[in-house]
Design a protein around this motif. Structure first.
Motif, PDB file in Angstrom:
ATOM      1  N   ARG A 537       0.836  -1.206   0.000  1.00 13.36           N
ATOM      2  CA  ARG A 537       0.000   0.000   0.000  1.00 13.36           C
ATOM      3  C   ARG A 537       0.871   1.255   0.000  1.00 13.36           C
ATOM      4  NH1 ARG A 537      -2.270   3.480   3.615  1.00 13.36           N
ATOM      5  NH2 ARG A 537      -4.398   4.184   3.173  1.00 13.36           N
ATOM      6  N   TYR A 573      -6.469  -0.257  -3.910  1.00 18.97           N
ATOM      7  CA  TYR A 573      -5.931   1.091  -3.741  1.00 18.97           C
ATOM      8  C   TYR A 573      -6.513   2.057  -4.764  1.00 18.97           C
ATOM      9  CZ  TYR A 573      -2.527  -2.048  -1.571  1.00 18.97           C
ATOM     10  OH  TYR A 573      -1.929  -3.050  -0.847  1.00 18.97           O
ATOM     11  N   GLU A 576      -9.563   3.193  -3.274  1.00 19.75           N
ATOM     12  CA  GLU A 576      -9.281   4.004  -2.089  1.00 19.75           C
ATOM     13  C   GLU A 576      -9.073   5.472  -2.453  1.00 19.75           C
ATOM     14  OE1 GLU A 576      -6.270   3.848   1.781  1.00 19.75           O
ATOM     15  OE2 GLU A 576      -6.310   2.201   0.344  1.00 19.75           O
TER      16      GLU A 576
END
Length: 580
Positions: A537, A573, A576
């Protein structure tokens, strides 16, 4: 107004930077991407040297990579800092070799350390795998080497080693014995020796504190636990310790897989005997890119910028990786035709294999590419970079090559250290000028002449024992190259850079194209622990923050392996940062 005075005045315009600059005593700066940490670090160091640190005392600034060390030296030179014997800027391993282990070897009764030899990466890997085979002659050992390296880097306790089993412990012992038989040490062994010297010998601490009353650390989050112990022993554990000024960002910690602990920076910042400052202004990226980056920093003070606009887009490529690569080619063409220089465009990939694939795709499309395959070639360090730079100046137009003779001479003198004399300068200049019309001759001949001019003396220095093995690897790689071919490793102008997400740290580009944003690649299907997934991440976050103006993220929602298709969806991600 001097460059230093101008730099100090600029810091006054940023309240957080000014607070860090004017802090008395230990200070830790949490510095997100593009927040001007290098400027703050070098300005503070230059000011301290000019106003607080009297000769013969100096300062030590340690960082993680040779490229970062080179950048710090250039900045300090622009700020007008005069060199002095007790002023060190370099990598942590160079600091440990040059300033801790070799100088004190005789004083602590370890004379064998005065001529310590660091094993090359190939040597250490070969010995490690031999040791593993001896301990596990017929078992599946694919993760044993990783675990041994992880434990040794973290200086794991006996209890932690015991969790790995007797076989792995035996393999580690065999490995260390093989190194000892050959009079070699690896980097983990070097750090362990340095920890022992600093923690167990008062004379070592006293002399280092006297030489370096101020210690500056760049990218603190990437220090191993052993290096963290060295810093704390020099700065906190005793009354006369050095004053610490450290900068870093836990959200950019990318080397946990080697055994480093990114939590060390947060732990350091939480201490009550220092001042902790968090920077919030991003000078690099436009607002839209900062907005997406802030989505990945919950619990942190949001970054703010002063450059409106910017473009961020997710690009769905239903045809898989070949489709992604074609779309990358199209975007590069659009950006370049719109006025973006090719060297201001970067393609970031989660793995080396994808870097190789996208490099091939770009070259087939006629796009010039810069990609260094360090597994097949050699790693950049202070020595290999100097050789490449010298070759480029000599063979591609001298001062119009992008390299300057004055800078080469400064690097040359730094490498020579205390043994430098004007005679070495004259020899180097003579070699470089003579090769001006010999670009088609063998690169190894050029390297031989550099050795005769003084590089041989450089390679024999204990202080450069960590870098010298890479020159031997370089020589083997370039044995069939002309000098002109060697210069291509140093020329990045007008070429798109292809690089892994990990290696992109510290770089910035106008346009960043991130490929392979699919679950199983980001995060990797091999990331089977919370720590590894957290690091994946952070790699994504670092990739996002490399962009100044334009960020494009390419995904397909599936990946193909040799055996099957994996429909695991798009990287989490991407969602996100609200691109789905």
């Amino acid at each position: 107004m001097s460059n230093l005075s101008a730099s100090i005045d600029e810091l006054k315009n940023n309240g957080c930077q000014w607070k860090a600059f004017t802090t008395e005593g230990h200070c830790v700066v949490l510095a997100p991407p593009g927040s001007g940490k290098t400027k703050l670090l070098t300005t503070r160091m230059a000011y301290d040297l000019a106003n607080k640190i009297n000769r013969p005392q100096g300062a030590a600034c340690i960082t993680l990579t040779n490229a970062a060390a080179d950048q710090l030296r250039r900045r300090m030179e622009r700020l007008g800092t005069e060199d002095r014997p007790n002023f060190f800027i370099g990598t942590v391993h160079s600091f440990l070799l040059r300033r801790v282990v070799a100088p004190f070897a005789h004083a602590v009764g370890r004379p064998e350390l005065a001529s310590i030899t660091i094993a090359s990466e190939e040597e250490s890997q070969k010995l490690l795998h031999e040791a593993i085979y001896e301990a596990y002659p017929s078992a599946d050992t694919w993760n044993v080497a990783t675990t041994i390296n992880f434990n040794r880097t973290r200086m794991a306790s006996a209890e932690d080693w015991a969790k790995s089993g007797e076989g792995l412990i035996e393999a580690a012992r065999h490995y260390e014995a093989k190194l000892e038989e050959r009079g070699l040490h690896d980097f983990s062994g070097l750090v362990e020796i340095a920890v022992q010297l600093v923690e167990n010998h008062q004379i070592v601490r006293q002399v280092l504190n006297a030489q370096f009353p101020h210690l500056y650390v760049d990218e603190y989050q990437d220090l191993s636990p052993g290096l963290d112990r060295v810093v704390k022993a020099l700065c906190f554990d005793y009354l006369t310790g050095s004053e610490l000024f450290a900068v870093g960002d836990p959200d950019q910690a990318l080397f946990g897989f080697t055994g480093t602990r990114p939590e060390l920076l947060d732990e350091l910042a939480a201490r009550t005997d220092l001042t902790s400052v968090e920077l919030t202004r991003n000078y690099r990226s436009r607002d839209e890119i900062i907005k997406r980056a802030n989505m990945m920093r919950p619990g942190r003070v949001p970054m703010v910028g002063d450059k409106p606009g910017g473009s961020v887009a997710g690009i769905y490529c239903p045809g898989g990786l070949p489709d992604q690569y074609q779309r990358v080619v199209d975007v590069i063409g659009e950006a370049h035709s719109g006025g973006v220089a090719l060297h201001e465009i970067a393609v970031l990939c989660p793995t080396r294999d994808l870097c190789l694939e996208v490099t091939d795709a770009l070259r087939r499309a006629g796009i010039p590419v810069f990609y260094r395959d360090v597994k097949k070639e050699y790693r950049p360090n202070s020595l290999t970079r100097f050789i490449e730079s010298a070759a480029t100046w000599a063979a591609t137009g001298r001062e119009t090559s992008g390299y300057r003779l004055g800078d080469l001479l400064k690097q040359w003198r730094h490498l020579l250290g205390p043994s430098r004399t004007p005679q070495y300068d004259r020899k180097l200049v003579s070699v470089l000028v003579e090769w001006g019309d010999r670009a088609d001759e063998a690169a190894t001949t050029f390297l031989d002449e550099l050795r005769q001019a003084g590089l041989g003396d450089v390679l024999g220095q204990v202080a450069l024992a960590a870098d010298a093995p890479e020159v031997r690897k370089m020589e083997a790689v370039i044995r069939t190259w002309s000098l002109r071919e060697l210069t291509q490793r140093a020329l990045r102008q007008d070429r798109v850079e292809v690089i892994t997400t990990t290696s992109s740290k510290g770089l910035e580009f106008d346009v960043v194209l991130l490929v392979g944003a699919d679950n199983g690649r980001m995060p990797s299907h091999m990331s089977n622990t919370p720590e590894r997934r957290a690091e994946d991440r952070r790699k994504f976050y670092v990739s996002v923050t490399r962009a100044r103006d334009d960020l494009r993220i390419f995904y397909s929602g599936f990946r193909l392996t040799r055996w099957r298709r994996w429909d695991d969806g798009v990287s989490p991600y991407v969602g996100e940062i609200e691109l789905l």
